[in-house]
Motif scaffolding. Structure first.
Motif, PDB file in Angstrom:
ATOM      1  N   LYS A 341       0.822  -1.218   0.000  1.00 24.01           N
ATOM      2  CA  LYS A 341       0.000   0.000   0.000  1.00 24.01           C
ATOM      3  C   LYS A 341       0.851   1.261   0.000  1.00 24.01           C
ATOM      4  N   TRP A 342       2.090   1.155   0.461  1.00 26.64           N
ATOM      5  CA  TRP A 342       2.960   2.340   0.467  1.00 26.64           C
ATOM      6  C   TRP A 342       3.796   2.426  -0.811  1.00 26.64           C
ATOM      7  N   LEU A 343       3.879   1.335  -1.572  1.00 33.05           N
ATOM      8  CA  LEU A 343       4.658   1.346  -2.806  1.00 33.05           C
ATOM      9  C   LEU A 343       3.834   1.764  -4.017  1.00 33.05           C
ATOM     10  N   LYS A 344       2.509   1.559  -3.967  1.00 35.44           N
ATOM     11  CA  LYS A 344       1.645   1.927  -5.084  1.00 35.44           C
ATOM     12  C   LYS A 344       1.249   3.404  -5.009  1.00 35.44           C
ATOM     13  N   LYS A 345       0.965   3.967  -6.180  1.00 36.15           N
ATOM     14  CA  LYS A 345       0.580   5.376  -6.284  1.00 36.15           C
ATOM     15  C   LYS A 345      -0.783   5.491  -6.970  1.00 36.15           C
ATOM     16  N   ASP A 346      -1.433   6.628  -6.758  1.00 33.48           N
ATOM     17  CA  ASP A 346      -2.753   6.859  -7.349  1.00 33.48           C
ATOM     18  C   ASP A 346      -2.716   6.748  -8.872  1.00 33.48           C
ATOM     19  N   GLU A 347      -1.646   7.264  -9.470  1.00 37.87           N
ATOM     20  CA  GLU A 347      -1.567   7.250 -10.933  1.00 37.87           C
ATOM     21  C   GLU A 347      -1.338   5.851 -11.504  1.00 37.87           C
ATOM     22  N   ASP A 348      -1.009   4.880 -10.654  1.00 36.40           N
ATOM     23  CA  ASP A 348      -0.844   3.506 -11.127  1.00 36.40           C
ATOM     24  C   ASP A 348      -2.168   2.900 -11.575  1.00 36.40           C
ATOM     25  N   ILE A 349      -3.278   3.312 -10.965  1.00 32.90           N
ATOM     26  CA  ILE A 349      -4.548   2.617 -11.181  1.00 32.90           C
ATOM     27  C   ILE A 349      -5.074   2.765 -12.606  1.00 32.90           C
ATOM     28  N   PRO A 350      -5.211   3.983 -13.143  1.00 34.31           N
ATOM     29  CA  PRO A 350      -5.638   4.068 -14.546  1.00 34.31           C
ATOM     30  C   PRO A 350      -4.653   3.409 -15.503  1.00 34.31           C
ATOM     31  N   ALA A 351      -3.373   3.377 -15.136  1.00 39.33           N
ATOM     32  CA  ALA A 351      -2.382   2.701 -15.988  1.00 39.33           C
ATOM     33  C   ALA A 351      -2.643   1.200 -16.031  1.00 39.33           C
ATOM     34  N   TYR A 352      -3.064   0.626 -14.887  1.00 35.97           N
ATOM     35  CA  TYR A 352      -3.397  -0.801 -14.868  1.00 35.97           C
ATOM     36  C   TYR A 352      -4.615  -1.086 -15.745  1.00 35.97           C
ATOM     37  N   LEU A 353      -5.613  -0.214 -15.696  1.00 36.21           N
ATOM     38  CA  LEU A 353      -6.801  -0.404 -16.519  1.00 36.21           C
ATOM     39  C   LEU A 353      -6.409  -0.474 -17.996  1.00 36.21           C
ATOM     40  N   GLU A 354      -5.609   0.495 -18.436  1.00 36.23           N
ATOM     41  CA  GLU A 354      -5.210   0.529 -19.847  1.00 36.23           C
ATOM     42  C   GLU A 354      -4.349  -0.677 -20.204  1.00 36.23           C
ATOM     43  N   ARG A 355      -3.402  -1.006 -19.353  1.00 36.64           N
ATOM     44  CA  ARG A 355      -2.502  -2.134 -19.635  1.00 36.64           C
ATOM     45  C   ARG A 355      -3.282  -3.439 -19.724  1.00 36.64           C
ATOM     46  N   ASN A 356      -4.189  -3.658 -18.785  1.00 37.98           N
ATOM     47  CA  ASN A 356      -4.893  -4.936 -18.741  1.00 37.98           C
ATOM     48  C   ASN A 356      -5.895  -5.085 -19.880  1.00 37.98           C
ATOM     49  N   LEU A 357      -6.452  -3.970 -20.316  1.00 41.72           N
ATOM     50  CA  LEU A 357      -7.308  -4.021 -21.500  1.00 41.72           C
ATOM     51  C   LEU A 357      -6.491  -4.436 -22.718  1.00 41.72           C
ATOM     52  N   HIS A 358      -5.284  -3.892 -22.849  1.00 44.05           N
ATOM     53  CA  HIS A 358      -4.406  -4.274 -23.958  1.00 44.05           C
ATOM     54  C   HIS A 358      -4.009  -5.749 -23.865  1.00 44.05           C
ATOM     55  N   ILE A 359      -3.833  -6.252 -22.649  1.00 39.84           N
ATOM     56  CA  ILE A 359      -3.499  -7.669 -22.478  1.00 39.84           C
ATOM     57  C   ILE A 359      -4.634  -8.555 -22.999  1.00 39.84           C
ATOM     58  N   ILE A 360      -5.867  -8.229 -22.625  1.00 43.14           N
ATOM     59  CA  ILE A 360      -7.007  -9.030 -23.087  1.00 43.14           C
ATOM     60  C   ILE A 360      -7.129  -8.957 -24.606  1.00 43.14           C
ATOM     61  N   LYS A 361      -6.946  -7.758 -25.149  1.00 47.22           N
ATOM     62  CA  LYS A 361      -6.999  -7.613 -26.601  1.00 47.22           C
ATOM     63  C   LYS A 361      -5.901  -8.414 -27.290  1.00 47.22           C
ATOM     64  N   GLY A 362      -4.704  -8.422 -26.706  1.00 52.37           N
ATOM     65  CA  GLY A 362      -3.592  -9.141 -27.310  1.00 52.37           C
ATOM     66  C   GLY A 362      -3.741 -10.644 -27.264  1.00 52.37           C
ATOM     67  N   LEU A 363      -4.441 -11.143 -26.249  1.00 53.69           N
ATOM     68  CA  LEU A 363      -4.560 -12.591 -26.058  1.00 53.69           C
ATOM     69  C   LEU A 363      -5.780 -13.194 -26.739  1.00 53.69           C
ATOM     70  N   THR A 364      -6.811 -12.394 -26.993  1.00 49.95           N
ATOM     71  CA  THR A 364      -8.039 -12.939 -27.579  1.00 49.95           C
ATOM     72  C   THR A 364      -7.786 -13.720 -28.878  1.00 49.95           C
ATOM     73  N   PRO A 365      -6.931 -13.242 -29.796  1.00 51.37           N
ATOM     74  CA  PRO A 365      -6.700 -14.021 -31.021  1.00 51.37           C
ATOM     75  C   PRO A 365      -6.082 -15.398 -30.784  1.00 51.37           C
TER      76      PRO A 365
END
Length: 438
Positions: A341-365
């Motif tokens: 909880k002390w290592l994570k930052k507020d700006e990490d959260i939207p970055a995870y959303l974008e990254r994980n969406l790209h992961i799902i898109k990359g793996l679907t094929p």
């Protein structure tokens, strides 16, 4: 700071001080007790390190209200605060250390480090003399979590009862139980439980994870648990095991574990597949691949590849099932890993959303038509969970939501799973299952 001598090497508080200083500089907490400590002192070392990190904001608020003037913003001030944290934690959160012992050992620690020990003595004595310690008015200090996390949880709890918000924050400060997953190819669960009982270790079977044995009261070293040397079991939280149940890998199938390290779920897949089929364990970070390579050396059906799940260099339409154990804040495991909880930052959260969406898109094929993709996180933040699923369904026409099965009353919301946040229960996990159209 004072130099280490032979007495320091036998002092769990000195070692805790050193580790806590490193955690404040951004180091992960995963450290073993130093050599040379007795079994009892190893336990105290673990308690002090994890406890101070867990309650850091609450403790700092208590320190600041008792100071006549702020500590200096320099190396001495930081070190003094660390010593005071160790002293206050012992008085506020442990039963076995009398207040006078917590004060005197903190004074000795400060003296050995050539810090102003008179200040330590005076402040800790004032704290010890209080019949009741006031609670911080702000939730961030009261429950010792970052301000940004409180803001996000408040937004998420809009429209719900205020007690729900505090219940979530209170849950995050409870102790997480140790849970084992026994290897069905070596032992049966009742046998493991009998061996634990013979050593005086209480255990209960999980009602939801078929190979899980929960040790609700165990506080010792895992090496003390029967079957450690024999490899009868692995440590894996109940919620993490439930994820593999949702994936439901079958013998003979081809399965991809897309963010595989350290490999607990990969090994669970192999066990459930009876060693028949193929499991590809993909990991991006080379430094995290060693445990996967060791697993592949033991399990012939596992193949380890290094790759970015957003751009996987693997053949299309070849996998029956894919698991995306996605990068996230880890907020659902902060009970177990309070440094997170002390290592994570507020700006990490939207970055995870974008990254994980790209992961799902990359793996679907890579999925066969009709194939299954399970998306999971160990987060309790909806922006990393439900929002990713909603966006994926909107932007990836080849995927549809495949509602998860009702497992003996586990809570499902719109066909998705979020583990219940109850004291003594499993970690905070989220899971959703997609199926490829076609």
């Amino acid at each position: 700071m004072g130099k280490q001598d032979a007495a320091d090497r036998r002092n769990p508080r000195w070692h805790a001080f050193q580790v806590l200083q490193e955690v404040d500089r951004g180091r992960r907490l995963g450290v073993l007790p130093p050599a040379g400590l007795s079994s009892k002192d190893q336990g105290l070392f673990r308690e002090l390190v994890s406890g101070v990190v867990r309650w850091r904001s609450w403790i700092d608020w208590q320190i600041d209200r008792l100071l006549s003037k702020p500590l200096h913003d320099d190396e001495v001030g930081y070190a003094l605060r660390q010593v005071l944290r160790i002293g206050i934690y012992q008085m506020a959160f442990t039963d076995r250390i009398p207040p006078h012992a917590a004060v005197s050992t903190a004074v000795d620690l400060a003296s050995g480090l050539r810090l102003p020990h008179n200040l330590v003595n005076a402040l800790l004595r004032r704290f010890a003399a209080e019949e009741r310690h006031p609670e911080p008015p702000r939730l961030a200090e009261r429950f010792s979590v970052p301000d940004w996390f409180v803001r996000r949880i408040k937004r998420q709890a809009t429209g719900r009862h205020p007690e729900d918000l505090e219940a979530t924050l209170r849950w995050m400060q409870t102790r997480a139980p140790l849970t084992l997953r026994w290897d069905t190819r070596k032992v049966e669960g009742p046998f493991v439980r009998e061996q634990l009982a013979a050593k005086g270790i209480k255990s209960v079977f999980s009602p939801w994870a078929p190979f899980a044995l929960i040790l609700p009261e165990f506080r010792g070293a895992v090496q003390e648990i029967p079957g450690f040397e024999e490899g009868w079991w692995r440590i894996q939280d109940e919620a993490a095991q439930i994820v593999t149940t949702f994936l439901d890998p079958q013998p003979g199938e081809r399965v991809l574990d897309a963010c595989a390290a350290p490999g607990g779920k990969t090994e669970d897949m192999v066990q459930r597949m009876g060693g028949q089929g193929s499991v590809v364990a993909m990991e991006f970070k080379r430094e995290r691949m060693q445990s996967l390579e060791e697993l592949a050396a033991r399990e012939k059906i596992v193949r380890v590849v290094r790759g970015d799940a957003r751009h996987p260099l693997l053949p299309e339409a070849t996998f029956d099932r894919i698991l995306v154990d996605a990068p996230c804040s880890g907020s659902g495991t902060w009970r177990r890993h309070p440094d997170g909880k002390w290592l994570k930052k507020d700006e990490d959260i939207p970055a995870y959303l974008e990254r994980n969406l790209h992961i799902i898109k990359g793996l679907t094929p890579l999925l066969k038509p009709g194939g299954v993709l399970v998306y999971c996180t160990c987060s309790i933040l909806e922006e990393e969970d439900e929002e990713v699923v909603r966006t994926a369904l909107h932007e990836i026409p080849d995927l549809k939501l495949d509602p998860l099965p009702d497992l003996l009353g586990l809570p499902m919301r719109s066909g998705m799973f979020r583990s219940p946040l109850v004291e003594g229960g499993m970690d905070g996990f989220f899971s959703a299952r997609f199926r490829k159209v076609g």
